[in-house]
Design a protein around this motif. Structure first.
Motif, PDB file in Angstrom:
ATOM      1  N   GLU A 171      10.648  -6.060  -3.978  1.00 32.39           N
ATOM      2  CA  GLU A 171      10.048  -4.720  -3.983  1.00 32.39           C
ATOM      3  C   GLU A 171      11.086  -3.598  -4.040  1.00 32.39           C
ATOM      4  O   GLU A 171      10.741  -2.428  -3.902  1.00 32.39           O
ATOM      5  N   ASN A 172      12.371  -3.963  -4.200  1.00 30.70           N
ATOM      6  CA  ASN A 172      13.465  -2.999  -4.283  1.00 30.70           C
ATOM      7  C   ASN A 172      13.483  -2.051  -3.081  1.00 30.70           C
ATOM      8  O   ASN A 172      13.628  -0.838  -3.232  1.00 30.70           O
ATOM      9  N   ILE A 173      13.355  -2.615  -1.898  1.00 31.77           N
ATOM     10  CA  ILE A 173      13.360  -1.824  -0.671  1.00 31.77           C
ATOM     11  C   ILE A 173      14.808  -1.631  -0.216  1.00 31.77           C
ATOM     12  O   ILE A 173      15.527  -2.600   0.037  1.00 31.77           O
ATOM     13  N   LYS A 174      15.225  -0.374  -0.098  1.00 31.09           N
ATOM     14  CA  LYS A 174      16.586  -0.039   0.319  1.00 31.09           C
ATOM     15  C   LYS A 174      16.645   0.517   1.734  1.00 31.09           C
ATOM     16  O   LYS A 174      17.708   0.534   2.354  1.00 31.09           O
ATOM     17  N   LEU A 175      15.505   0.995   2.249  1.00 28.73           N
ATOM     18  CA  LEU A 175      15.466   1.565   3.591  1.00 28.73           C
ATOM     19  C   LEU A 175      14.044   1.440   4.126  1.00 28.73           C
ATOM     20  O   LEU A 175      13.093   1.850   3.466  1.00 28.73           O
ATOM     21  N   ILE A 197      10.958   3.794   3.643  1.00 28.64           N
ATOM     22  CA  ILE A 197      11.448   5.172   3.693  1.00 28.64           C
ATOM     23  C   ILE A 197      12.086   5.465   2.341  1.00 28.64           C
ATOM     24  O   ILE A 197      12.934   4.695   1.870  1.00 28.64           O
ATOM     25  N   ASN A 198      11.668   6.546   1.711  1.00 31.59           N
ATOM     26  CA  ASN A 198      12.246   6.915   0.421  1.00 31.59           C
ATOM     27  C   ASN A 198      13.675   7.390   0.645  1.00 31.59           C
ATOM     28  O   ASN A 198      13.905   8.430   1.245  1.00 31.59           O
ATOM     29  N   GLY A 199      14.614   6.596   0.193  1.00 30.71           N
ATOM     30  CA  GLY A 199      16.022   6.931   0.358  1.00 30.71           C
ATOM     31  C   GLY A 199      16.841   5.672   0.516  1.00 30.71           C
ATOM     32  O   GLY A 199      16.349   4.551   0.339  1.00 30.71           O
ATOM     33  N   LYS A 200      18.101   5.872   0.864  1.00 25.24           N
ATOM     34  CA  LYS A 200      19.021   4.752   1.012  1.00 25.24           C
ATOM     35  C   LYS A 200      20.061   5.123   2.059  1.00 25.24           C
ATOM     36  O   LYS A 200      20.605   6.237   2.026  1.00 25.24           O
ATOM     37  N   VAL A 201      20.325   4.214   2.978  1.00 23.99           N
ATOM     38  CA  VAL A 201      21.386   4.382   3.965  1.00 23.99           C
ATOM     39  C   VAL A 201      22.170   3.077   4.006  1.00 23.99           C
ATOM     40  O   VAL A 201      21.608   2.022   4.276  1.00 23.99           O
ATOM     41  N   PHE A 260       0.867  -1.169   0.000  1.00 28.85           N
ATOM     42  CA  PHE A 260       0.000   0.000   0.000  1.00 28.85           C
ATOM     43  C   PHE A 260       0.909   1.226   0.000  1.00 28.85           C
ATOM     44  O   PHE A 260       1.391   1.622   1.065  1.00 28.85           O
ATOM     45  N   GLU A 261       1.206   1.753  -1.165  1.00 35.56           N
ATOM     46  CA  GLU A 261       2.128   2.878  -1.323  1.00 35.56           C
ATOM     47  C   GLU A 261       3.448   2.560  -0.624  1.00 35.56           C
ATOM     48  O   GLU A 261       4.173   1.690  -1.093  1.00 35.56           O
TER      49      GLU A 261
END
Length: 140
Positions: free
Chosen positions: A31-35, A120-124, A6-7
């Motif tokens: 889902e290409n989740i980076k953070l 979270i939109n971004g990458k750490v 959901f978004e």
């Protein structure tokens, strides 16, 4: 394992016999989740959690087998060397109410695990710190 996105939130069900970290890795790659931030509840029958002794820079692990309810499972998903990395802590209680927990090494689901992943939109990335002996967030 099944999930619905959901978004920026994923609702994930991990099924009996599946391992929690492996399932989270599979989802994160799909889902290409980076953070992300994670939390979960459920039941496990074989898990290992550890405690990091800072003065020794060493983890000590404890394995538990039997019937346990996940009281709390929380942590982060991010990357290290551009690969999947997660840092999870879990507490689980037995039939007498005793709770055991620490840094999650692995956990096999005995009935179900219901996890919420907030992306979270971004990458750490993470980077090893020789000072602490841990893989720390790196904001370069």
């Amino acid at each position: 394992m099944e999930y619905k996105r959901f978004e920026n939130t994923v609702v994930l069900r991990i099924d009996k016999g599946e391992e929690i970290i492996k399932s989270l890795e599979k989802l994160s790659k799909a889902e290409n989740i980076k953070l992300a931030e994670t939390s979960a509840i459920g039941a496990v029958d074989d898990f290992t959690v550890g405690v990091f002794k800072t003065n020794e820079k060493k983890y000590y692990s404890n394995n538990f087998k039997g019937s346990y309810e996940i009281v709390s499972l929380s942590g982060t998903v991010n990357t290290m060397n551009d690969e999947f990395y997660c840092h999870l802590h879990m507490s689980a209680g037995d039939e007498t109410g005793r709770v055991f927990g620490g840094h999650l090494n692995y956990a096999f689901v005995s009935a179900t695990c219901e996890m919420i992943i907030k992306i979270i939109n971004g990458k750490v990335n993470r980077k090893y710190s020789s000072e602490t002996g841990l893989n720390l967030f790196c904001f370069e």
